[in-house]
Write an enzyme that holds these catalytic residues in place. Sequence first.
Site, PDB file in Angstrom:
ATOM      1  N   TYR A 243       0.862  -1.181   0.000  1.00 38.32           N
ATOM      2  CA  TYR A 243       0.000   0.000   0.000  1.00 38.32           C
ATOM      3  C   TYR A 243       0.898   1.231   0.000  1.00 38.32           C
ATOM      4  O   TYR A 243       2.088   1.143   0.293  1.00 38.32           O
ATOM      5  CB  TYR A 243      -0.968   0.003   1.189  1.00 38.32           C
ATOM      6  CG  TYR A 243      -0.352  -0.152   2.552  1.00 38.32           C
ATOM      7  CD1 TYR A 243       0.061   0.957   3.291  1.00 38.32           C
ATOM      8  CD2 TYR A 243      -0.220  -1.413   3.136  1.00 38.32           C
ATOM      9  CE1 TYR A 243       0.609   0.814   4.555  1.00 38.32           C
ATOM     10  CE2 TYR A 243       0.327  -1.560   4.400  1.00 38.32           C
ATOM     11  CZ  TYR A 243       0.740  -0.448   5.103  1.00 38.32           C
ATOM     12  OH  TYR A 243       1.287  -0.595   6.351  1.00 38.32           O
ATOM     13  N   HIS A 290       6.123  -0.617   1.558  1.00 38.79           N
ATOM     14  CA  HIS A 290       6.084   0.363   0.477  1.00 38.79           C
ATOM     15  C   HIS A 290       7.168   0.112  -0.569  1.00 38.79           C
ATOM     16  O   HIS A 290       8.266  -0.340  -0.242  1.00 38.79           O
ATOM     17  CB  HIS A 290       6.253   1.779   1.039  1.00 38.79           C
ATOM     18  CG  HIS A 290       5.402   2.059   2.230  1.00 38.79           C
ATOM     19  ND1 HIS A 290       4.040   1.868   2.232  1.00 38.79           N
ATOM     20  CD2 HIS A 290       5.724   2.510   3.473  1.00 38.79           C
ATOM     21  CE1 HIS A 290       3.552   2.188   3.425  1.00 38.79           C
ATOM     22  NE2 HIS A 290       4.551   2.571   4.183  1.00 38.79           N
TER      23      HIS A 290
END
Length: 314
Positions: A243, A290
Site C-alpha cells: 500500500y 512500500h
Amino acid sequence: MIRKRTLRHFIVFVSVSGPICIVLFHQTSTRSFLKDSCMCNCAMDSEGRSWFSQRYKPSANVTLNRKNGLLDFHTYWWWKSLQNESVVANYTQVVEVMFSLFPDKDHYTDSSPSRCRTCAVVGNSGNLVGSRYGALIDSQDFVIRMNEGPTKGFERDVGSKTTHRVIYPESAVDMGVTTHLVLLPFKILDLQWLISIFTTKHIDLTYMYVKPSIIADRNMVMILHPAFIKYVYDSWLQGHGEYPSTGFISVIFALHVCDEVSVFGFGPTKDGVWDHYFEDFKSDPNEGPHDGDFEGKVISQLHQKHRIMLYKGW
C-alpha cells in the site's frame, strides 16, 4: 509643446503595449480555464497531459463523510486486509459516531478558474538540512506535513507554518489548534482511536503503544477516505508495494486540493543517504510494505511533466 509630446508618447505606448496586454490576458485566461487539468503556472505538454489524465481521477472521494461513507465490497475488503485486526468493529457504526463529533462535509470543493491555491508538501528527508527552504515553504497557502516532522529549531530549512498534518495513530503528535488533523486510516481501529482521543481517551494500544490523547482541534479534523487510499494504490502506484506510504498519499492529496504543488523533503540526500532531517536515522526506502523506488519514480515524473515542483535540497 510638452503636452503634445506627452500625448504622442502615450499614444505610441498604447499602440505598442495594447496587443501585448491582449496576448497576456488571453494567456492568463486560457491558463485559468485549463487549471483543473493543469496548474496555475502550467507548462505541461500534450504527452504530459495524457500521462496525467490516465492516473488522475477528478471524481475520487478524497475525504470521508456520512454521505460518501459507504464502501463498496472490493474497497472494504482491500482496506480491511491492510492490517489484520483481532477485533473488528462495525464500520458503519463507527462512521456514524465520528461525524457526530467531527465536521461532516466535503472539504475543498471550491475549485474554479479563478482559484490558484499554492501548497507545499513537506516530507522528512535529511536533504532538507542546509536547504534554506523555510521562507519558500511558509509562503505557500497550505503547508502539509506528515507524521512527527517538527519545525521548532529547523525553521530556516523547513519553515514554521503547518496548515495540515497527515498522521495515523502510531505517528501522532500534538499539533495545536491551528492545524488540520488529517487522519490517514489504515484500519477501523484508527477511526476508533480518533474518536477516543477527543472523548474517552481509552485507546492506547494498536499493534504498539499509541498516544491516548493529543492536542488538536476537533473542528479541524479531516479523515482521508479508504477509497482514496485504494485509488492512489491502483491508479498511481499500479499495485507496487502493499500500500502507499504516507508521504506519497500526501502528494496525491495535495494534487486534489491544490492548484499548484511544491514538494520538499522527499528522497535521499545528495550523498544518497536516506535519513530524517531531525534525527540520526538511516532507512531503506524499500523496507516494509512500500515500494519506495516506484513512488520516487512517479514523483519524479510528476516533476518532469510540470505537474509539481520538486525541490531536492541541493
